[in-house]
Design a protein around this motif. Structure first.
Motif, mmCIF file in Angstrom:
data_model
loop_
_atom_site.group_PDB
_atom_site.id
_atom_site.type_symbol
_atom_site.label_atom_id
_atom_site.label_comp_id
_atom_site.label_asym_id
_atom_site.label_seq_id
_atom_site.Cartn_x
_atom_site.Cartn_y
_atom_site.Cartn_z
ATOM 1 N N ILE A 3 44.893 24.637 59.162
ATOM 2 C CA ILE A 3 44.011 25.531 58.409
ATOM 3 C C ILE A 3 44.698 26.004 57.137
ATOM 4 O O ILE A 3 45.918 26.031 57.041
ATOM 5 N N PRO A 4 43.906 26.410 56.103
ATOM 6 C CA PRO A 4 44.514 26.902 54.864
ATOM 7 C C PRO A 4 45.368 28.142 55.130
ATOM 8 O O PRO A 4 44.971 29.042 55.877
ATOM 9 N N GLN A 5 46.541 28.163 54.523
ATOM 10 C CA GLN A 5 47.444 29.296 54.673
ATOM 11 C C GLN A 5 47.359 30.247 53.484
ATOM 12 O O GLN A 5 47.686 31.425 53.611
ATOM 13 N N GLU A 6 46.923 29.720 52.340
ATOM 14 C CA GLU A 6 46.910 30.563 51.142
ATOM 15 C C GLU A 6 45.758 30.163 50.219
ATOM 16 O O GLU A 6 45.452 28.988 50.060
ATOM 17 N N ILE A 7 45.124 31.185 49.655
ATOM 18 C CA ILE A 7 44.121 30.982 48.602
ATOM 19 C C ILE A 7 44.760 31.422 47.296
ATOM 20 O O ILE A 7 45.254 32.557 47.190
ATOM 21 N N VAL A 8 44.790 30.526 46.325
ATOM 22 C CA VAL A 8 45.348 30.851 45.010
ATOM 23 C C VAL A 8 44.188 31.064 44.033
ATOM 24 O O VAL A 8 43.381 30.163 43.815
ATOM 25 N N LEU A 9 44.106 32.271 43.497
ATOM 26 C CA LEU A 9 43.004 32.635 42.598
ATOM 27 C C LEU A 9 43.397 32.415 41.146
ATOM 28 O O LEU A 9 44.404 32.964 40.677
ATOM 29 N N ALA A 10 42.610 31.626 40.433
ATOM 30 C CA ALA A 10 42.886 31.369 39.014
ATOM 31 C C ALA A 10 42.592 32.614 38.187
ATOM 32 O O ALA A 10 41.682 33.384 38.475
ATOM 33 N N GLU A 11 43.374 32.804 37.155
ATOM 34 C CA GLU A 11 43.145 33.876 36.182
ATOM 35 C C GLU A 11 43.256 33.283 34.783
ATOM 36 O O GLU A 11 44.259 32.631 34.490
ATOM 37 N N PRO A 12 42.246 33.522 33.924
ATOM 38 C CA PRO A 12 40.986 34.204 34.203
ATOM 39 C C PRO A 12 39.988 33.260 34.869
ATOM 40 O O PRO A 12 40.184 32.057 34.919
ATOM 41 N N ARG A 13 38.918 33.864 35.373
ATOM 42 C CA ARG A 13 37.831 33.105 35.994
ATOM 43 C C ARG A 13 36.561 33.934 35.825
ATOM 44 O O ARG A 13 36.597 35.118 35.488
ATOM 45 N N GLY A 14 35.406 33.305 36.107
ATOM 46 C CA GLY A 14 34.157 34.053 36.135
ATOM 47 C C GLY A 14 33.656 34.488 34.769
ATOM 48 O O GLY A 14 33.997 33.887 33.750
ATOM 49 N N PHE A 15 32.844 35.542 34.783
ATOM 50 C CA PHE A 15 32.092 35.967 33.603
ATOM 51 C C PHE A 15 32.942 36.055 32.331
ATOM 52 O O PHE A 15 34.061 36.570 32.350
ATOM 53 N N CYS A 16 32.357 35.576 31.243
ATOM 54 C CA CYS A 16 32.929 35.739 29.913
ATOM 55 C C CYS A 16 32.117 36.797 29.175
ATOM 56 O O CYS A 16 31.089 37.283 29.659
ATOM 57 N N ALA A 17 32.549 37.138 27.963
ATOM 58 C CA ALA A 17 31.880 38.194 27.197
ATOM 59 C C ALA A 17 30.448 37.820 26.833
ATOM 60 O O ALA A 17 29.554 38.676 26.835
ATOM 61 N N GLN A 205 39.910 26.465 31.642
ATOM 62 C CA GLN A 205 40.454 25.124 31.830
ATOM 63 C C GLN A 205 41.982 25.153 31.863
ATOM 64 O O GLN A 205 42.603 24.462 32.684
ATOM 65 N N ASP A 206 42.594 25.957 31.000
ATOM 66 C CA ASP A 206 44.057 26.076 31.000
ATOM 67 C C ASP A 206 44.556 26.614 32.343
ATOM 68 O O ASP A 206 45.585 26.147 32.868
ATOM 69 N N ALA A 207 43.844 27.594 32.903
ATOM 70 C CA ALA A 207 44.249 28.178 34.185
ATOM 71 C C ALA A 207 44.178 27.145 35.311
ATOM 72 O O ALA A 207 45.053 27.099 36.185
ATOM 73 N N VAL A 208 43.134 26.296 35.276
ATOM 74 C CA VAL A 208 43.012 25.246 36.290
ATOM 75 C C VAL A 208 44.141 24.221 36.132
ATOM 76 O O VAL A 208 44.670 23.712 37.130
ATOM 77 N N LYS A 209 44.518 23.927 34.896
ATOM 78 C CA LYS A 209 45.622 22.981 34.669
ATOM 79 C C LYS A 209 46.930 23.509 35.264
ATOM 80 O O LYS A 209 47.733 22.746 35.800
ATOM 81 N N ILE A 210 47.131 24.814 35.179
ATOM 82 C CA ILE A 210 48.336 25.424 35.752
ATOM 83 C C ILE A 210 48.236 25.484 37.275
ATOM 84 O O ILE A 210 49.210 25.233 37.987
ATOM 85 N N MET A 211 47.045 25.803 37.768
ATOM 86 C CA MET A 211 46.861 25.998 39.211
ATOM 87 C C MET A 211 46.861 24.692 39.996
ATOM 88 O O MET A 211 47.430 24.617 41.106
ATOM 89 N N SER A 212 46.234 23.649 39.455
ATOM 90 C CA SER A 212 46.002 22.416 40.223
ATOM 91 C C SER A 212 47.250 21.820 40.860
ATOM 92 O O SER A 212 47.225 21.443 42.040
ATOM 93 N N PRO A 213 48.372 21.717 40.126
ATOM 94 C CA PRO A 213 49.559 21.124 40.758
ATOM 95 C C PRO A 213 50.144 21.983 41.881
ATOM 96 O O PRO A 213 50.963 21.498 42.668
ATOM 97 N N ARG A 293 46.952 36.014 43.596
ATOM 98 C CA ARG A 293 46.367 35.912 42.254
ATOM 99 C C ARG A 293 47.403 35.358 41.285
ATOM 100 O O ARG A 293 48.522 35.870 41.208
ATOM 101 N N MET A 294 47.027 34.340 40.540
ATOM 102 C CA MET A 294 47.909 33.813 39.504
ATOM 103 C C MET A 294 47.967 34.776 38.329
ATOM 104 O O MET A 294 47.045 35.554 38.094
ATOM 105 N N GLU A 295 49.054 34.720 37.593
ATOM 106 C CA GLU A 295 49.096 35.418 36.311
ATOM 107 C C GLU A 295 48.335 34.565 35.297
ATOM 108 O O GLU A 295 48.317 33.338 35.393
ATOM 109 N N GLY A 296 47.694 35.224 34.344
ATOM 110 C CA GLY A 296 46.936 34.462 33.358
ATOM 111 C C GLY A 296 46.573 35.316 32.166
ATOM 112 O O GLY A 296 46.918 36.501 32.088
ATOM 113 N N VAL A 297 45.873 34.708 31.239
ATOM 114 C CA VAL A 297 45.449 35.392 30.018
ATOM 115 C C VAL A 297 44.512 36.544 30.374
ATOM 116 O O VAL A 297 43.580 36.381 31.173
#
Length: 320
Positions: A3-17, A205-213, A293-297
């Motif tokens: 089973i999954p042991q960890e959920i890694v949350l991308a930052e930023p994500r979701g609503f934009c301005a 997209q940048d956050a996903v590039k950092i998170m994916s690996p 939670r990842m660090e991000g912009v």
């Protein structure tokens, strides 16, 4: 089954301005003028958001003849053509334009350069409402390309004055490849002073590039019609990480997580955080994973509302 042991949350994500602003315009219109409020096209491409606004009195339409005379009409965040704007004015609707200001910037640039005699190459997806809105700013002279192969087929009337614009929600990498092909064929082409792809699309997209690996699978929260959400899934896939998109937690399939210790989670710019939290709860129910939670912009952009949207602001011919 592991089973999954960890959920890694991308930052930023979701609503934009731009999405925040568009939804707030519909909400304020409902509060100020009462139901129904008519919205041309989905205000943003997210099923949850659209259904929520429908339940509160918003009616989503595609053709303006579906709107009764004197009604309040909101244009979606994707923007509309000049023909739609002109028809709406001619029909006498009270209009609020929720077009994302970054899309409006592209429209303004197209109109300005067209007056100087420019033709355009637009990089974008055929049939997407943003593309239709941008191409509809002119009666002609905009050539749409969806990929590198399309560039060879562009036949402008002249090449002395040729400019490029792009859909704001494209893959940054794909757009760069197409732009390179355009420049190779038309060396003197005018590029945007600042890229048209919006800051939020770039950041996610940048956050996903950092998170994916760092993870074994990527889950993107977003609706099938959302261009920027689809691009997030593609970014992870191209980096070799299995990736899936879900409109809501119910679409998450346990077999996607089988044997995956770390699950990366992000959301498109039109997906509300409540959907992300519901997906987290669903994953936890399958195995009780911890959340990191990842660090991000940190995004601080906020766009002003159009005139007449403050609740204390009187509209001409309207009772408060």
């Amino acid at each position: 089954m592991p089973i999954p042991q960890e959920i890694v949350l991308a930052e930023p994500r979701g609503f934009c301005a731009g999405v925040d602003r568009a939804i707030e315009i519909v909400e304020r219109a409902l509060e100020k003028f009462g139901r129904p409020i008519y919205v041309r096209h989905e205000i943003v491409h997210n099923t949850y958001v659209v259904n929520d606004l429908k339940s509160r009195g918003a009616i989503f339409i595609e053709a303006l003849d579906e709107v009764p005379a004197g009604a309040t009409l909101v244009f979606s965040a994707h923007g509309v053509s000049r023909a739609i704007q002109d028809e709406a004015k001619a029909r006498g609707f009270q209009i609020f334009d929720a077009t994302c200001p970054l899309v409006t910037k592209v429209h303004v640039e197209v109109a300005k350069l067209a007056r100087e005699g420019f033709e355009f190459i637009m990089i974008g997806h055929k049939g997407h409402p943003e593309v239709e809105g941008t191409m509809g700013q002119l009666d002609g002279g905009i050539h749409l390309v969806e990929d590198v192969a399309d560039v060879a087929g562009v036949q402008p009337a002249q090449t002395d004055k040729l400019a490029v614009v792009t859909q704001t929600t494209l893959s940054v990498d794909d757009a760069a490849q197409i732009m390179a092909a355009v420049k190779a064929r038309f060396p003197n082409v005018r590029q945007p002073k600042q890229q048209d792809i919006c800051y939020a699309t770039q950041n996610r997209q940048d956050a996903v590039k950092i998170m994916s690996p760092q993870v074994d699978v990527v889950i993107v929260v977003g609706s099938p019609t959302s261009s920027n959400s689809n691009r997030l899934r593609e970014v992870a896939h191209k980096l070799g990480t299995p990736s899936y998109m879900v409109d809501n937690a119910d679409e998450l399939r346990p077999e996607w997580l089988a044997g995956r210790a770390r699950v990366g989670l992000t959301a498109g710019a039109s997906a509300p955080e409540i959907l992300v939290q519901q997906v987290i709860e669903r994953i936890k129910a399958l195995g009780g994973a911890s959340v990191r939670r990842m660090e991000g912009v940190r995004e601080t952009v906020k766009f002003p509302l159009p005139k007449g949207m403050r609740l204390d602001e009187k509209m001409p011919g309207r009772a408060r």
